[in-house]
Design a protein around this motif. Structure first.
Motif, short mmCIF file in Angstrom:
data_model
loop_
_atom_site.label_atom_id
_atom_site.label_comp_id
_atom_site.label_asym_id
_atom_site.label_seq_id
_atom_site.Cartn_x
_atom_site.Cartn_y
_atom_site.Cartn_z
N THR A 126 0.80 -1.24 0.00
CA THR A 126 0.00 0.00 0.00
C THR A 126 0.82 1.28 0.00
OG1 THR A 126 -0.05 0.09 2.42
CG2 THR A 126 -1.81 -1.16 1.34
N LYS A 127 2.12 1.19 0.25
CA LYS A 127 2.98 2.38 0.41
C LYS A 127 2.61 3.20 1.65
CE LYS A 127 5.02 4.39 -3.32
NZ LYS A 127 5.09 5.20 -4.54
N LYS A 128 1.75 2.65 2.50
CA LYS A 128 1.49 3.29 3.79
C LYS A 128 2.10 2.39 4.86
CE LYS A 128 -3.11 3.72 3.40
NZ LYS A 128 -4.48 4.09 3.77
N PRO A 129 2.59 2.94 5.97
CA PRO A 129 3.21 2.05 6.95
C PRO A 129 2.18 1.08 7.53
CG PRO A 129 3.09 4.31 7.78
CD PRO A 129 2.64 4.35 6.36
N GLY A 130 2.51 -0.21 7.53
CA GLY A 130 1.65 -1.18 8.20
C GLY A 130 1.88 -1.05 9.70
N ILE A 131 0.80 -1.22 10.48
CA ILE A 131 0.90 -1.03 11.93
C ILE A 131 0.85 -2.38 12.63
CG2 ILE A 131 -0.10 0.06 13.98
CD1 ILE A 131 0.82 2.09 11.93
N CYS A 132 1.86 -2.64 13.46
CA CYS A 132 1.86 -3.83 14.31
C CYS A 132 1.83 -3.38 15.76
CB CYS A 132 3.10 -4.68 14.04
SG CYS A 132 3.22 -6.11 15.16
N LEU A 133 0.97 -4.00 16.55
CA LEU A 133 0.79 -3.61 17.95
C LEU A 133 1.11 -4.80 18.85
CD1 LEU A 133 -0.39 -1.42 19.92
CD2 LEU A 133 -2.60 -2.57 19.61
N THR A 134 2.03 -4.60 19.79
CA THR A 134 2.38 -5.70 20.69
C THR A 134 2.42 -5.24 22.15
OG1 THR A 134 4.79 -5.47 21.00
CG2 THR A 134 4.05 -6.43 18.92
N VAL A 135 2.44 -6.22 23.04
CA VAL A 135 2.65 -5.99 24.46
C VAL A 135 4.14 -5.73 24.70
CG1 VAL A 135 0.72 -7.50 25.01
CG2 VAL A 135 3.05 -8.43 25.05
N THR A 158 12.79 -3.75 7.69
CA THR A 158 13.81 -2.74 7.42
C THR A 158 14.79 -3.25 6.36
OG1 THR A 158 13.57 -2.02 9.70
CG2 THR A 158 15.51 -1.23 8.52
N THR A 159 15.19 -4.50 6.49
CA THR A 159 16.10 -5.11 5.52
C THR A 159 15.49 -5.12 4.12
OG1 THR A 159 17.03 -6.50 7.23
CG2 THR A 159 17.33 -7.25 4.98
N ASN A 160 14.18 -5.34 4.05
CA ASN A 160 13.51 -5.42 2.76
C ASN A 160 13.02 -4.08 2.23
OD1 ASN A 160 12.98 -8.36 1.75
ND2 ASN A 160 12.83 -8.46 3.97
N CYS A 161 13.22 -3.02 3.00
CA CYS A 161 12.72 -1.68 2.63
C CYS A 161 11.19 -1.63 2.58
CB CYS A 161 13.30 -1.19 1.31
SG CYS A 161 15.07 -1.44 1.11
N PHE A 162 10.54 -2.31 3.52
CA PHE A 162 9.08 -2.23 3.65
C PHE A 162 8.75 -1.26 4.77
CE2 PHE A 162 8.82 -7.09 2.64
CZ PHE A 162 9.11 -6.85 1.31
N PRO A 163 7.79 -0.34 4.57
CA PRO A 163 7.47 0.59 5.65
C PRO A 163 6.51 -0.03 6.66
CG PRO A 163 6.16 1.12 3.72
CD PRO A 163 7.01 -0.07 3.34
N ALA A 195 9.08 6.07 8.26
CA ALA A 195 8.82 4.77 7.61
C ALA A 195 8.76 4.88 6.09
CB ALA A 195 7.52 4.17 8.15
N VAL A 196 8.12 5.91 5.56
CA VAL A 196 7.85 5.90 4.11
C VAL A 196 8.70 6.84 3.27
CG1 VAL A 196 5.47 5.11 4.36
CG2 VAL A 196 5.94 7.56 4.28
N SER A 197 9.39 7.81 3.88
CA SER A 197 10.16 8.74 3.05
C SER A 197 11.52 8.14 2.74
CB SER A 197 10.31 10.09 3.75
OG SER A 197 11.02 9.93 4.97
N GLY A 198 12.14 8.60 1.66
CA GLY A 198 13.44 8.05 1.27
C GLY A 198 13.34 6.55 1.08
N ASP A 238 2.09 14.86 2.26
CA ASP A 238 3.11 14.36 1.34
C ASP A 238 4.20 13.57 2.07
OD1 ASP A 238 4.35 13.95 -1.04
OD2 ASP A 238 5.20 15.97 -1.23
N PRO A 239 3.80 12.45 2.68
CA PRO A 239 4.74 11.71 3.54
C PRO A 239 5.96 11.14 2.81
CG PRO A 239 2.68 10.49 3.26
CD PRO A 239 2.47 11.85 2.67
N ALA A 240 5.83 10.85 1.52
CA ALA A 240 6.98 10.34 0.76
C ALA A 240 7.16 11.23 -0.47
CB ALA A 240 6.76 8.88 0.35
N PRO A 241 7.75 12.39 -0.27
CA PRO A 241 7.83 13.37 -1.37
C PRO A 241 8.59 12.79 -2.57
CG PRO A 241 8.69 14.29 0.69
CD PRO A 241 8.46 12.84 0.93
N ALA A 242 8.16 13.19 -3.76
CA ALA A 242 8.90 12.80 -4.97
C ALA A 242 10.33 13.29 -4.84
CB ALA A 242 8.25 13.41 -6.20
N GLN A 243 11.28 12.48 -5.31
CA GLN A 243 12.67 12.92 -5.32
C GLN A 243 13.18 12.83 -6.75
OE1 GLN A 243 15.14 11.48 -2.13
NE2 GLN A 243 13.41 11.21 -0.78
N LEU A 244 13.32 14.00 -7.37
CA LEU A 244 13.69 14.03 -8.78
C LEU A 244 15.18 13.84 -8.97
CD1 LEU A 244 10.83 15.16 -8.74
CD2 LEU A 244 11.50 16.68 -10.62
#
Ligand code: ADP
Ligand code: MG
Length: 570
Positions: A70-79, A95-100, A156-159, A191-197
């Motif tokens: 989705t290009k939006k950060p997935g949310i995980c909630l833990t104790v 992080t290793t896979n570049c997933f937000p 999470a999503v920029s850069g 604009d959480p992940a701004p275009a980078q030209l």
């Protein structure tokens, strides 16, 4: 009597929920417990979809792949402590896979943790998370929740996307503040992940290199799939006429059956190409670090690399034309710069690739049609290949050793972001978490093709699949063990070091235990029929597919990574 004007109040619980919703984060993957149980209940009451797992690692994997899709950060909630640690594996993998993704964990009281006085589930979670993710934050005051969540989203999503840890101590949740001030403290991230030209000079440099190529090749990685620049990518490939390879999770970005796909001639094009354009693909172990035997003559090629992360350049070999920016912007800039005078790659290069493709596809064809009992990998995968061909919008999740390596080659993909697998680490255990999130995020049918060993890492989540009645069909390639089910104990005992599982295990019965459909199949025809039926019905299904225990090879295609003893004593 005097009337005190009633002051409307809010608290930490509600501010976190409001901040997530304000930013379109409407799904939480987690496991409930102290101190976040009530938070989950309230989030659900406020319209957030809360999916409860049996183990945090799978909730974390679900959040990570939701981020990829989705290009939006997935949310995980833990104790706290143990739950947090369970989620941390998924955060590091994301992080290793570049997933937000954002791992939100409840934590114990700072004052007690910092004096190490032995609180319930005491652990300095922030310090532990820091080296394993892209960024880590803690919020101590209710009025900082808005900013804390905004920072987590941007990180999470920029850069280069990645995992973020957000530490929320138990005391934060019930903290009360004025509702109006609370509302004003929230931040809607613009604009959480701004275009980078890319710099025009970098684009020009790349085009000059490309114009000098006689045997050009493009390699797309999962960064290109993530970027959702599908039309720009197709346009670049078809305008330039350059043949391409797609890395595992990039498969389907363009159909694997596209005339310019060199997938079936992979080793030939890696060896023989003279200019390689990397698009969202790192030259890591999955590409033999860009050197060595599989890349042909040493220093025989020039690399152009498109990536959002400038530090990636020259990580393994020299990059003669780095193009730094987001893939959509970079690839359309390259396409425009091809210009009117662009000439298609030499015909003999394309002809050589096509000849190799035809040869390899021909060799494979008869093996895929074999309708034997017990099944071998190719026979079984031939059946699944047809299923995906007939249902190109289904999502394929895949993990295992032989089950992974052979499925990647055999099952053609036709649409972007439909193949989800073990990724950069080649990690086992992503299966059920990925399958669950894929079903939830896309609403499409999911086919999870699992080695019997790989399945074991997340198998209990079939209960979650049944509980939420998700359209997931799990196929287990059951060859009685890890790699092959044929190892013995050289010292003569019953126990075997490399794990031969219980023979003739009936994984299908696990699914029935939770009200799902279980099927036991022994031929490719039966497998094809059972999967098709599951995909039509959308019912949670597990198919136990019996594979010849002698059919596989150790560690699939990466057996060479096992260190060898030269003084082995038997
Ligand atoms: P694969 O394993 O498929 O080869 P990798 O995970 O090695 O792919 O590489 C993905 C690359 O894509 C990373 O270097 C990452 O920085 C880059 N990337 C991710 N998203 C984007 C994006 N939107 N624009 C440009 N590069 C991106
Ligand atoms: Mg096995």
């Amino acid at each position: 009597s005097r009337q005190e004007p009633e002051r409307e109040l809010t608290d930490g619980f509600h501010l976190i929920i409001d901040a997530l919703k304000l930013n379109g984060l409407n799904t939480i993957y987690g496991v409930p417990g102290i101190p976040i149980t009530d938070f989950g209940r309230m989030a659900q009451a406020e319209g957030i979809r809360v999916i409860s797992f049996r183990h945090e690692q799978h909730a974390g994997n679900a959040a990570a792949i939701a981020g990829f899709l989705t290009k939006k950060p997935g949310i995980c909630l833990t104790v706290s402590a143990p739950g947090f640690l369970n989620g941390l594996t998924a955060l590091a993998n994301a992080t290793t896979n570049c997933f937000p993704m954002i791992l939100i964990s409840g934590s114990s009281e700072r004052e007690i943790v910092d004096l190490q006085q032995g609180d319930y589930e005491e652990m300095d979670q922030l310090a532990i998370a820091k080296p394993l993710c892209k960024a880590a934050f803690r919020v101590l005051h209710a009025e900082d929740i808005g900013i804390g969540i905004a920072r987590a989203i941007r990180a999470a999503v920029s850069g280069r996307p990645g995992g973020v840890y957000l530490d929320l101590p138990a005391k934060l949740f019930p903290q009360v503040m004025d509702a109006e001030a609370g509302r004003k403290s929230l931040v809607k991230v613009i604009d959480p992940a701004p275009a980078q030209l890319p710099a025009p000079s970098a684009v020009q440099r790349a085009i000059e290199v490309l114009k000098g190529a006689r045997k050009p090749l493009v390699i797309f990685g999962k960064g290109a799939a993530y970027a959702q620049a599908d039309d720009e990518i197709r346009d670049f490939v078809e305008t330039s006429g350059i043949p391409f390879l797609q890395m595992s999770m990039a498969k389907g970005l363009l159909p694997d059956t596209h005339p310019l796909s060199a997938g079936a001639a992979r080793s030939t094009v890696l060896k023989e190409s003279d200019v390689v354009v990397l698009v969202g693909a790192r030259l890591n172990w999955l590409l033999s670090h860009g050197k060595g035997k599989s890349w042909g003559e040493p220093h025989s090629k020039k690399f152009i690399q498109i990536d959002i992360e400038p530090k990636e350049m020259d990580s393994n070999v020299e990059i003669v034309a780095p193009v730094v920016g987001d893939i959509g912007s970079c690839i359309s800039a390259l396409r425009d710069a091809l210009g009117k005078n662009w000439t298609q790659p030499p015909a003999d290069w394309l002809a050589a690739i096509n000849a190799k493709k035809d040869e390899n596809i021909g060799k494979m064809a008869s093996r895929l049609k074999k309708n034997s009992t017990p099944m071998d990998f190719h026979g079984a995968l031939g059946a699944l290949r047809t299923v995906i061909k007939e249902r190109p919008d289904a999502i394929l999740v895949n993990e295992g050793a032989n089950t992974l390596d052979l499925a990647r080659g055999v099952i053609d993909m036709y649409q972007p972001r439909k193949r989800l697998d073990v990724g950069t680490w080649g990690v086992m255990g992503i299966g059920m978490g990925f399958a669950i999130a894929a079903a939830i995020e896309t609403g499409k049918p999911v086919l999870a093709v699992e080695g019997d060993s790989a399945f074991g890492f997340s198998g209990m989540e079939v209960e979650t699949i049944c509980r939420y009645n998700l359209p997931v069909c799990v196929v287990i390639f059951n060859n009685n063990g890890i790699y092959r089910g044929t190892d013995v104990n050289p010292s003569g005992g019953e126990d075997v070091a490399t794990t031969v599982f219980v023979e003739n295990a009936r994984y299908d019965k696990m699914m029935e235990a939770f009200g799902g459909v279980g099927v036991h199949v022994t031929t490719p025809d039966e497998l094809y029929r059972a999967v098709s039926e599951a995909m039509d019905s959308g019912k949670p299904t597990l198919i136990n597919a019996v594979i010849d225990p002698a059919a596989g090879t150790e560690s699939g295609r990466i057996g060479n990574l096992n260190p060898q003893s030269t003084v082995r004593k038997n």
